[in-house]
Motif scaffolding. Structure first.
Motif, PDB file in Angstrom:
ATOM      1  N   GLY A  80       0.782  -1.223   0.000  1.00  0.00           N
ATOM      2  CA  GLY A  80       0.000   0.000   0.000  1.00  0.00           C
ATOM      3  C   GLY A  80       0.813   1.271   0.000  1.00  0.00           C
ATOM      4  N   VAL A  81       2.067   1.204  -0.435  1.00  0.00           N
ATOM      5  CA  VAL A  81       2.926   2.388  -0.406  1.00  0.00           C
ATOM      6  C   VAL A  81       3.535   2.653  -1.783  1.00  0.00           C
ATOM      7  N   ASP A  82       4.159   3.842  -1.896  1.00  0.00           N
ATOM      8  CA  ASP A  82       4.781   4.251  -3.154  1.00  0.00           C
ATOM      9  C   ASP A  82       6.289   4.080  -3.153  1.00  0.00           C
ATOM     10  N   PHE A  83       6.884   3.899  -1.969  1.00  0.00           N
ATOM     11  CA  PHE A  83       8.339   3.806  -1.859  1.00  0.00           C
ATOM     12  C   PHE A  83       8.674   3.070  -0.570  1.00  0.00           C
ATOM     13  N   SER A  98       6.161  -7.535  -6.021  1.00  0.00           N
ATOM     14  CA  SER A  98       6.024  -6.087  -6.121  1.00  0.00           C
ATOM     15  C   SER A  98       7.213  -5.440  -6.816  1.00  0.00           C
ATOM     16  N   ALA A  99       6.925  -4.374  -7.563  1.00  0.00           N
ATOM     17  CA  ALA A  99       7.974  -3.589  -8.221  1.00  0.00           C
ATOM     18  C   ALA A  99       8.130  -2.226  -7.567  1.00  0.00           C
ATOM     19  N   VAL A 100       7.635  -2.068  -6.332  1.00  0.00           N
ATOM     20  CA  VAL A 100       7.695  -0.783  -5.647  1.00  0.00           C
ATOM     21  C   VAL A 100       9.141  -0.289  -5.559  1.00  0.00           C
ATOM     22  N   PRO A 101       9.396   0.995  -5.838  1.00  0.00           N
ATOM     23  CA  PRO A 101      10.760   1.528  -5.710  1.00  0.00           C
ATOM     24  C   PRO A 101      11.282   1.299  -4.297  1.00  0.00           C
ATOM     25  N   LEU A 102      12.549   0.887  -4.185  1.00  0.00           N
ATOM     26  CA  LEU A 102      13.089   0.499  -2.882  1.00  0.00           C
ATOM     27  C   LEU A 102      14.558   0.837  -2.770  1.00  0.00           C
ATOM     28  N   ILE A 103      14.915   1.461  -1.666  1.00  0.00           N
ATOM     29  CA  ILE A 103      16.315   1.736  -1.356  1.00  0.00           C
ATOM     30  C   ILE A 103      16.679   1.025  -0.056  1.00  0.00           C
ATOM     31  N   VAL A 104      17.762   0.276  -0.081  1.00  0.00           N
ATOM     32  CA  VAL A 104      18.287  -0.344   1.126  1.00  0.00           C
ATOM     33  C   VAL A 104      19.044   0.718   1.913  1.00  0.00           C
ATOM     34  N   VAL A 105      18.710   0.852   3.200  1.00  0.00           N
ATOM     35  CA  VAL A 105      19.374   1.808   4.086  1.00  0.00           C
ATOM     36  C   VAL A 105      19.944   1.003   5.253  1.00  0.00           C
ATOM     37  N   THR A 106      21.255   0.884   5.313  1.00  0.00           N
ATOM     38  CA  THR A 106      21.844  -0.061   6.260  1.00  0.00           C
ATOM     39  C   THR A 106      23.230   0.360   6.717  1.00  0.00           C
ATOM     40  N   ALA A 152      17.110  -4.371  -5.005  1.00  0.00           N
ATOM     41  CA  ALA A 152      17.097  -2.990  -4.530  1.00  0.00           C
ATOM     42  C   ALA A 152      17.391  -2.045  -5.689  1.00  0.00           C
ATOM     43  N   ASP A 153      16.749  -0.879  -5.686  1.00  0.00           N
ATOM     44  CA  ASP A 153      17.010   0.130  -6.715  1.00  0.00           C
ATOM     45  C   ASP A 153      18.225   0.979  -6.377  1.00  0.00           C
ATOM     46  N   ASP A 154      18.581   1.018  -5.099  1.00  0.00           N
ATOM     47  CA  ASP A 154      19.775   1.745  -4.671  1.00  0.00           C
ATOM     48  C   ASP A 154      20.155   1.249  -3.277  1.00  0.00           C
ATOM     49  N   TYR A 155      21.339   1.657  -2.803  1.00  0.00           N
ATOM     50  CA  TYR A 155      21.889   1.159  -1.547  1.00  0.00           C
ATOM     51  C   TYR A 155      22.570   2.323  -0.859  1.00  0.00           C
ATOM     52  N   LEU A 156      22.095   2.678   0.326  1.00  0.00           N
ATOM     53  CA  LEU A 156      22.637   3.824   1.051  1.00  0.00           C
ATOM     54  C   LEU A 156      23.154   3.364   2.407  1.00  0.00           C
ATOM     55  N   VAL A 157      24.420   3.684   2.691  1.00  0.00           N
ATOM     56  CA  VAL A 157      25.069   3.231   3.923  1.00  0.00           C
ATOM     57  C   VAL A 157      24.944   4.295   5.007  1.00  0.00           C
ATOM     58  N   LYS A 158      24.577   3.845   6.218  1.00  0.00           N
ATOM     59  CA  LYS A 158      24.517   4.739   7.378  1.00  0.00           C
ATOM     60  C   LYS A 158      25.923   5.041   7.881  1.00  0.00           C
ATOM     61  N   MET A 179      17.128  12.040  -0.031  1.00  0.00           N
ATOM     62  CA  MET A 179      16.103  12.612  -0.888  1.00  0.00           C
ATOM     63  C   MET A 179      16.541  12.606  -2.351  1.00  0.00           C
ATOM     64  N   ALA A 180      17.809  12.923  -2.584  1.00  0.00           N
ATOM     65  CA  ALA A 180      18.317  12.939  -3.958  1.00  0.00           C
ATOM     66  C   ALA A 180      18.284  11.541  -4.568  1.00  0.00           C
ATOM     67  N   ARG A 181      18.640  10.535  -3.777  1.00  0.00           N
ATOM     68  CA  ARG A 181      18.629   9.164  -4.279  1.00  0.00           C
ATOM     69  C   ARG A 181      17.206   8.688  -4.545  1.00  0.00           C
ATOM     70  N   MET A 182      16.260   9.066  -3.678  1.00  0.00           N
ATOM     71  CA  MET A 182      14.868   8.707  -3.916  1.00  0.00           C
ATOM     72  C   MET A 182      14.361   9.320  -5.215  1.00  0.00           C
ATOM     73  N   GLU A 183      14.706  10.582  -5.439  1.00  0.00           N
ATOM     74  CA  GLU A 183      14.301  11.259  -6.671  1.00  0.00           C
ATOM     75  C   GLU A 183      14.919  10.592  -7.896  1.00  0.00           C
ATOM     76  N   ALA A 184      16.178  10.173  -7.773  1.00  0.00           N
ATOM     77  CA  ALA A 184      16.859   9.513  -8.893  1.00  0.00           C
ATOM     78  C   ALA A 184      16.200   8.177  -9.231  1.00  0.00           C
ATOM     79  N   VAL A 185      15.821   7.412  -8.210  1.00  0.00           N
ATOM     80  CA  VAL A 185      15.142   6.137  -8.438  1.00  0.00           C
ATOM     81  C   VAL A 185      13.821   6.364  -9.160  1.00  0.00           C
ATOM     82  N   LEU A 186      13.083   7.375  -8.739  1.00  0.00           N
ATOM     83  CA  LEU A 186      11.790   7.664  -9.378  1.00  0.00           C
ATOM     84  C   LEU A 186      11.969   8.119 -10.816  1.00  0.00           C
ATOM     85  N   ARG A 187      13.025   8.864 -11.102  1.00  0.00           N
ATOM     86  CA  ARG A 187      13.274   9.313 -12.478  1.00  0.00           C
ATOM     87  C   ARG A 187      13.555   8.143 -13.406  1.00  0.00           C
ATOM     88  N   ARG A 188      14.206   7.120 -12.866  1.00  0.00           N
ATOM     89  CA  ARG A 188      14.534   5.957 -13.693  1.00  0.00           C
ATOM     90  C   ARG A 188      13.297   5.150 -14.057  1.00  0.00           C
TER      91      ARG A 188
END
Length: 221
Positions: free
Chosen positions: A42-45, A68-76, A92-98, A106-115
């Motif tokens: 039930g979500v968009d991201f 599901s093909a929902v846009p997804l970024i791993v944050v770990t 995963a559409d992208d991978y962001l390290v803590k 926010m920039a990475r989320m926008e980039a995933v949506l643009r693709r």
């Protein structure tokens, strides 16, 4: 957007929820894998942490990508190159390290949506290739109406290819998902199982080998 934040750290989840809210996003937080899988439809991201208490995040990712093909970024916090590759290969559409800055997220989320969105995985329970029928829910394969007995791993390899017909899966990706260890790529175990699939079904073209690339579901010839 409606964003599902899968994070078991209360302080980090609160900070991210606030930051995402400032950018106009509606955030639903899940601290457990079981809740993430229930809410993801039930979500968009999705922002997915891998260190969850009830299930490894990579397994959550694999299960989610089956439906599901929902846009997804791993944050770990996992920084090893092997973990990054496993996350990307698992869907995963992208991978962001803590730790990371909110602006970068926010920039990475926008980039995933643009693709744009990825192809949806097969949702039918049965995939047909000529006279070969692969029943994903019952874990059964028939050729010309006759059941073909396969080992667990033989079926798992075939099912992985059948969920997205035409998509090429690398050796490392298959070994990672089916065997749980991409380092087994140095062995010939996968080749043996692919040969078994071809021999047992009597359809040598059912699993196509693309040299230097991987495998994909082929034809029933």
């Amino acid at each position: 957007m409606r964003v599902l934040l899968v994070e078991d750290d209360d302080r980090l989840a609160a900070a991210l929820t606030t930051a995402l809210g400032r950018h106009g996003h509606q955030v639903t937080r899940a601290a457990l894998a079981v809740d993430a899988l229930r809410l993801a439809g039930g979500v968009d991201f999705v922002l997915l942490d891998l260190g969850l208490p009830d299930m490894d995040g990579l397994e959550v990712l694999r299960r989610l990508r089956r439906v599901s093909a929902v846009p997804l970024i791993v944050v770990t916090a996992r920084t090893e190159e092997r973990e990054v590759l496993r996350g990307l290969r698992s869907g995963a559409d992208d991978y962001l390290v803590k730790p990371f800055r909110t602006a970068e997220l926010m920039a990475r989320m926008e980039a995933v949506l643009r693709r744009g969105t990825r192809p949806m995985p097969v949702q039918d329970h049965v995939v047909a290739v000529g006279d070969v029928r692969i029943d994903l829910s019952r874990r059964q394969v028939t050729v010309g109406g006759v059941a073909v007995p396969l080992t667990k791993r033989e079926f798992d390899v075939l099912a992985l290819l059948a969920r997205q017909p035409g998509v090429v899966r690398s050796r490392e990706e298959i070994l990672d998902e089916v065997w749980g260890d991409p380092l087994l790529s140095a062995s010939r175990s996968l080749d043996v199982h692919v040969a078994g699939l071809r021999a047992k079904t009597g359809r040598p073209g059912l699993v196509q080998t693309l040299r230097g690339t991987g495998y994909r579901l082929g034809s029933a010839e």
